[in-house]
Scaffold this motif. Structure first.
Motif, PDB file in Angstrom:
ATOM      1  N   MET A  44     126.186  63.146  30.192  1.00 37.52           N
ATOM      2  CA  MET A  44     125.022  62.774  31.003  1.00 37.52           C
ATOM      3  C   MET A  44     124.113  63.979  31.207  1.00 37.52           C
ATOM      4  SD  MET A  44     126.584  60.451  34.047  1.00 37.52           S
ATOM      5  CE  MET A  44     128.220  59.820  33.826  1.00 37.52           C
ATOM      6  N   HIS A  45     124.717  65.127  31.455  1.00 40.04           N
ATOM      7  CA  HIS A  45     123.944  66.357  31.682  1.00 40.04           C
ATOM      8  C   HIS A  45     123.165  66.752  30.435  1.00 40.04           C
ATOM      9  CE1 HIS A  45     123.471  70.809  31.801  1.00 40.04           C
ATOM     10  NE2 HIS A  45     123.002  70.518  33.002  1.00 40.04           N
ATOM     11  N   LYS A  46     123.775  66.576  29.279  1.00 41.86           N
ATOM     12  CA  LYS A  46     123.119  66.921  28.022  1.00 41.86           C
ATOM     13  C   LYS A  46     121.830  66.105  27.843  1.00 41.86           C
ATOM     14  CE  LYS A  46     126.071  67.133  24.768  1.00 41.86           C
ATOM     15  NZ  LYS A  46     126.954  66.714  23.666  1.00 41.86           N
ATOM     16  N   LEU A  47     121.865  64.828  28.258  1.00 36.27           N
ATOM     17  CA  LEU A  47     120.698  63.956  28.117  1.00 36.27           C
ATOM     18  C   LEU A  47     119.674  64.152  29.231  1.00 36.27           C
ATOM     19  CD1 LEU A  47     122.517  60.685  27.010  1.00 36.27           C
ATOM     20  CD2 LEU A  47     121.133  62.198  25.579  1.00 36.27           C
ATOM     21  N   SER A  48     120.143  64.482  30.427  1.00 38.60           N
ATOM     22  CA  SER A  48     119.227  64.622  31.567  1.00 38.60           C
ATOM     23  C   SER A  48     118.770  66.061  31.787  1.00 38.60           C
ATOM     24  CB  SER A  48     119.892  64.110  32.849  1.00 38.60           C
ATOM     25  OG  SER A  48     120.938  64.976  33.245  1.00 38.60           O
ATOM     26  N   SER A  49     119.513  67.015  31.251  1.00 37.33           N
ATOM     27  CA  SER A  49     119.246  68.455  31.396  1.00 37.33           C
ATOM     28  C   SER A  49     119.373  68.958  32.828  1.00 37.33           C
ATOM     29  CB  SER A  49     117.859  68.820  30.860  1.00 37.33           C
ATOM     30  OG  SER A  49     117.756  68.469  29.511  1.00 37.33           O
ATOM     31  N   SER A  50     119.991  68.157  33.716  1.00 37.50           N
ATOM     32  CA  SER A  50     120.094  68.582  35.108  1.00 37.50           C
ATOM     33  C   SER A  50     121.186  67.796  35.828  1.00 37.50           C
ATOM     34  CB  SER A  50     118.753  68.351  35.806  1.00 37.50           C
ATOM     35  OG  SER A  50     118.887  68.475  37.195  1.00 37.50           O
ATOM     36  N   TYR A  51     122.054  68.521  36.523  1.00 41.75           N
ATOM     37  CA  TYR A  51     123.024  67.847  37.386  1.00 41.75           C
ATOM     38  C   TYR A  51     122.332  67.328  38.636  1.00 41.75           C
ATOM     39  CZ  TYR A  51     126.771  69.781  34.535  1.00 41.75           C
ATOM     40  OH  TYR A  51     127.603  70.083  33.488  1.00 41.75           O
ATOM     41  N   GLU A  52     121.300  68.043  39.062  1.00 37.16           N
ATOM     42  CA  GLU A  52     120.581  67.622  40.262  1.00 37.16           C
ATOM     43  C   GLU A  52     119.937  66.242  40.066  1.00 37.16           C
ATOM     44  OE1 GLU A  52     117.268  69.273  43.461  1.00 37.16           O
ATOM     45  OE2 GLU A  52     117.582  70.367  41.598  1.00 37.16           O
ATOM     46  N   ALA A  53     119.453  65.962  38.851  1.00 39.24           N
ATOM     47  CA  ALA A  53     118.850  64.651  38.557  1.00 39.24           C
ATOM     48  C   ALA A  53     119.885  63.526  38.665  1.00 39.24           C
ATOM     49  CB  ALA A  53     118.238  64.656  37.162  1.00 39.24           C
ATOM     50  N   LEU A  54     121.146  63.858  38.450  1.00 34.94           N
ATOM     51  CA  LEU A  54     122.232  62.878  38.517  1.00 34.94           C
ATOM     52  C   LEU A  54     122.802  62.741  39.923  1.00 34.94           C
ATOM     53  CD1 LEU A  54     124.055  64.100  35.302  1.00 34.94           C
ATOM     54  CD2 LEU A  54     122.945  61.873  35.565  1.00 34.94           C
ATOM     55  N   PHE A  55     122.371  63.599  40.814  1.00 33.23           N
ATOM     56  CA  PHE A  55     122.956  63.701  42.157  1.00 33.23           C
ATOM     57  C   PHE A  55     122.222  62.806  43.149  1.00 33.23           C
ATOM     58  CE2 PHE A  55     123.550  65.734  46.306  1.00 33.23           C
ATOM     59  CZ  PHE A  55     124.920  65.912  46.308  1.00 33.23           C
ATOM     60  N   SER A  56     122.986  62.084  43.957  1.00 35.60           N
ATOM     61  CA  SER A  56     122.412  61.206  44.975  1.00 35.60           C
ATOM     62  C   SER A  56     122.417  61.884  46.344  1.00 35.60           C
ATOM     63  CB  SER A  56     123.203  59.900  45.060  1.00 35.60           C
ATOM     64  OG  SER A  56     122.749  59.131  46.146  1.00 35.60           O
ATOM     65  N   ARG A  57     121.234  62.112  46.860  1.00 43.75           N
ATOM     66  CA  ARG A  57     121.112  62.672  48.207  1.00 43.75           C
ATOM     67  C   ARG A  57     121.248  61.586  49.269  1.00 43.75           C
ATOM     68  NH1 ARG A  57     119.367  67.829  48.071  1.00 43.75           N
ATOM     69  NH2 ARG A  57     118.526  68.568  46.107  1.00 43.75           N
ATOM     70  N   ARG A  58     121.330  60.334  48.836  1.00 44.96           N
ATOM     71  CA  ARG A  58     121.490  59.225  49.770  1.00 44.96           C
ATOM     72  C   ARG A  58     122.949  58.979  50.155  1.00 44.96           C
ATOM     73  NH1 ARG A  58     117.503  54.497  47.529  1.00 44.96           N
ATOM     74  NH2 ARG A  58     115.554  55.629  47.799  1.00 44.96           N
ATOM     75  N   ALA A  59     123.865  59.640  49.471  1.00 41.27           N
ATOM     76  CA  ALA A  59     125.287  59.451  49.763  1.00 41.27           C
ATOM     77  C   ALA A  59     125.587  59.828  51.208  1.00 41.27           C
ATOM     78  CB  ALA A  59     126.133  60.303  48.811  1.00 41.27           C
ATOM     79  N   MET A  60     126.402  59.011  51.860  1.00 43.88           N
ATOM     80  CA  MET A  60     126.756  59.292  53.259  1.00 43.88           C
ATOM     81  C   MET A  60     127.443  60.646  53.391  1.00 43.88           C
ATOM     82  SD  MET A  60     127.877  55.540  54.634  1.00 43.88           S
ATOM     83  CE  MET A  60     128.134  56.082  56.316  1.00 43.88           C
ATOM     84  N   LEU A  61     128.227  61.012  52.385  1.00 42.89           N
ATOM     85  CA  LEU A  61     128.917  62.301  52.440  1.00 42.89           C
ATOM     86  C   LEU A  61     127.936  63.475  52.393  1.00 42.89           C
ATOM     87  CD1 LEU A  61     132.049  61.796  50.143  1.00 42.89           C
ATOM     88  CD2 LEU A  61     131.976  61.981  52.627  1.00 42.89           C
ATOM     89  N   PHE A  62     126.750  63.244  51.827  1.00 35.40           N
ATOM     90  CA  PHE A  62     125.734  64.294  51.783  1.00 35.40           C
ATOM     91  C   PHE A  62     125.366  64.718  53.203  1.00 35.40           C
ATOM     92  CE2 PHE A  62     121.276  65.742  51.453  1.00 35.40           C
ATOM     93  CZ  PHE A  62     121.427  66.726  50.495  1.00 35.40           C
ATOM     94  N   ARG A  63     125.184  63.725  54.072  1.00 39.83           N
ATOM     95  CA  ARG A  63     124.852  64.017  55.478  1.00 39.83           C
ATOM     96  C   ARG A  63     126.086  64.507  56.236  1.00 39.83           C
ATOM     97  NH1 ARG A  63     121.813  59.700  54.136  1.00 39.83           N
ATOM     98  NH2 ARG A  63     123.238  58.105  54.882  1.00 39.83           N
ATOM     99  N   GLN A  64     127.226  63.866  56.000  1.00 43.53           N
ATOM    100  CA  GLN A  64     128.443  64.236  56.735  1.00 43.53           C
ATOM    101  C   GLN A  64     128.847  65.677  56.476  1.00 43.53           C
ATOM    102  OE1 GLN A  64     131.365  61.320  55.590  1.00 43.53           O
ATOM    103  NE2 GLN A  64     130.410  59.689  56.771  1.00 43.53           N
ATOM    104  N   ARG A  65     128.632  66.149  55.253  1.00 47.34           N
ATOM    105  CA  ARG A  65     128.998  67.525  54.907  1.00 47.34           C
ATOM    106  C   ARG A  65     127.852  68.508  55.145  1.00 47.34           C
ATOM    107  NH1 ARG A  65     132.309  66.934  49.163  1.00 47.34           N
ATOM    108  NH2 ARG A  65     133.852  65.419  49.883  1.00 47.34           N
ATOM    109  N   ASN A  66     126.750  68.026  55.724  1.00 44.15           N
ATOM    110  CA  ASN A  66     125.577  68.867  55.992  1.00 44.15           C
ATOM    111  C   ASN A  66     125.082  69.606  54.750  1.00 44.15           C
ATOM    112  OD1 ASN A  66     125.401  68.223  58.771  1.00 44.15           O
ATOM    113  ND2 ASN A  66     127.098  69.631  59.158  1.00 44.15           N
ATOM    114  N   LEU A  67     125.084  68.920  53.621  1.00 44.73           N
ATOM    115  CA  LEU A  67     124.693  69.563  52.364  1.00 44.73           C
ATOM    116  C   LEU A  67     123.187  69.803  52.280  1.00 44.73           C
ATOM    117  CD1 LEU A  67     127.041  67.623  49.909  1.00 44.73           C
ATOM    118  CD2 LEU A  67     127.333  69.932  50.818  1.00 44.73           C
ATOM    119  N   GLY A  68     122.413  69.077  53.083  1.00 44.76           N
ATOM    120  CA  GLY A  68     120.970  69.273  53.089  1.00 44.76           C
ATOM    121  C   GLY A  68     120.562  70.639  53.603  1.00 44.76           C
TER     122      GLY A  68
END
Length: 117
Positions: A44-68
């Protein structure tokens, strides 16, 4: 290769899969029951050239882990996606050498066009 990474319990993914039918010759992988392998993520990374493009900031764990509040690197995004399925933006649709990430109307229409061309 024709493959769709999705979450079977997600109503948005269900709607998109229904919209993309018929799905003849397309592999479906429910990422909750069958985890993404590092090799699949690399593809997937090879085709998208970015892990960030594959990453969901909407995930509940994103907020729970204070990743923002953190400055995440590409390796952080990779590790988080491999750590928990909810961090993958869904669905991810691979059609030959093209990748379609997410559920925006524009992305789904483009995937549908590529799938049925």
């Amino acid at each position: 290769m024709r493959k769709i990474y999705h979450l079977s319990t997600c109503t948005t993914c269900q709607r998109i899969l229904k919209e993309l039918e018929p799905l003849d010759g397309v592999g479906l992988q429910d990422i909750k029951t069958e985890s993404i392998t590092p090799a699949q993520l690399e593809e997937m990374h090879k085709l998208s050239s970015s892990y960030e493009a594959l990453f969901s900031r909407r995930a509940m764990l994103f907020r729970q882990r204070n990743l923002g509040e953190k400055n995440l690197t590409e390796n952080d995004y990779r590790d988080l996606i491999l750590d928990h399925y909810t961090f993958l933006k869904r669905p991810v649709i691979l059609i030959d050498d093209q990748i379609f990430i997410g559920n925006s109307k524009k992305v789904v229409e483009a995937a549908k066009g590529a799938l049925h061309s």
